[in-house]
Design a protein around this motif. Structure first.
Motif, PDB file in Angstrom:
ATOM      1  N   GLU A  47       7.094   1.556  -9.491  1.00 38.23           N
ATOM      2  CA  GLU A  47       7.215   0.734  -8.277  1.00 38.23           C
ATOM      3  C   GLU A  47       6.766   1.511  -7.044  1.00 38.23           C
ATOM      4  O   GLU A  47       6.051   0.991  -6.191  1.00 38.23           O
ATOM      5  N   ALA A  48       7.205   2.766  -6.971  1.00 38.11           N
ATOM      6  CA  ALA A  48       6.839   3.593  -5.816  1.00 38.11           C
ATOM      7  C   ALA A  48       5.332   3.825  -5.778  1.00 38.11           C
ATOM      8  O   ALA A  48       4.708   3.730  -4.707  1.00 38.11           O
ATOM      9  N   MET A  53       0.031   2.786  -3.513  1.00 38.49           N
ATOM     10  CA  MET A  53      -1.371   2.427  -3.684  1.00 38.49           C
ATOM     11  C   MET A  53      -1.729   1.196  -2.840  1.00 38.49           C
ATOM     12  O   MET A  53      -2.809   1.145  -2.232  1.00 38.49           O
ATOM     13  N   GLY A  54      -0.846   0.208  -2.784  1.00 39.62           N
ATOM     14  CA  GLY A  54      -1.090  -0.969  -1.961  1.00 39.62           C
ATOM     15  C   GLY A  54      -1.182  -0.615  -0.484  1.00 39.62           C
ATOM     16  O   GLY A  54      -2.071  -1.102   0.239  1.00 39.62           O
ATOM     17  N   ASP A  55      -0.276   0.250  -0.035  1.00 36.76           N
ATOM     18  CA  ASP A  55      -0.277   0.675   1.362  1.00 36.76           C
ATOM     19  C   ASP A  55      -1.555   1.454   1.690  1.00 36.76           C
ATOM     20  O   ASP A  55      -2.188   1.230   2.725  1.00 36.76           O
ATOM     21  N   ASP A  60      -6.998   1.986   3.964  1.00 38.27           N
ATOM     22  CA  ASP A  60      -8.423   2.283   3.723  1.00 38.27           C
ATOM     23  C   ASP A  60      -9.299   1.132   4.205  1.00 38.27           C
ATOM     24  O   ASP A  60     -10.354   1.356   4.829  1.00 38.27           O
ATOM     25  N   MET A  61      -8.893  -0.091   3.926  1.00 42.96           N
ATOM     26  CA  MET A  61      -9.676  -1.258   4.351  1.00 42.96           C
ATOM     27  C   MET A  61      -9.653  -1.384   5.877  1.00 42.96           C
ATOM     28  O   MET A  61     -10.672  -1.704   6.503  1.00 42.96           O
TER      29      MET A  61
END
Length: 157
Positions: A47-48, A53-55, A60-61
């Motif tokens: 989960e962490a 990775m989502g953050d 990055d985007m």
């Protein structure tokens, strides 16, 4: 061995066999508990990492959008430097959190094993040791002694 002697030997061994069975059951329970804890901590780690990775992907985007808005090389340089500083801090923080989780998992497994060992030692019937002389040192054949002396480096060398 007569039937009576055989029955007596079995009766004498029965408490030890029951103790071994109880220790086996305790060990299975310990392994089961450790597996549950390991699975829970693996879930937390997954989960962490997923959240991290989502953050990071979002950041990055966002960086690409912000780079497109830059009007000078100096703006690009400053933005990239700030981006890398933040990324390094994020990765360091995430790595530290994962190391802490792994350490806590290992520590809890070690504590559980120590508690189980103490319980097992307290519950296990231990026969009194028989008094005996310490084992004699092995005898070395005279030829083996000579061969060892010849193979050893001389003190003069």
């Amino acid at each position: 061995m007569s039937a009576k002697e055989s029955s007596s030997a079995f009766d004498n061994a029965l408490p030890q066999m029951e103790a071994v069975m109880a220790m086996g059951q305790r060990n299975l329970q310990l392994m089961s508990d450790a597996g549950v804890q390991l699975s829970e901590n693996m879930r937390k780690a997954a989960e962490a990492m997923s959240a991290f990775m989502g953050d990071r992907l979002r950041k990055d985007m966002e960086m690409g959008r912000r780079l497109a808005e830059c009007r000078s090389p100096e703006e690009v340089w400053n933005l990239q430097r700030a981006f890398m500083d933040e990324a390094m801090a994020d990765y360091a923080r995430e790595t530290s959190a994962l190391i802490e989780l792994v350490g806590a998992t290992a520590l809890s497994a070690g504590e559980a094993a120590g508690e189980a060992a103490a319980e097992t030692a307290a519950e296990a019937p231990v026969p009194a040791p028989e008094a005996s002389a310490p084992p004699a040192a092995p005898k070395v054949a005279p030829k083996a002694k000579e061969a060892a002396k010849e193979a050893a480096p001389s003190p003069e060398a």
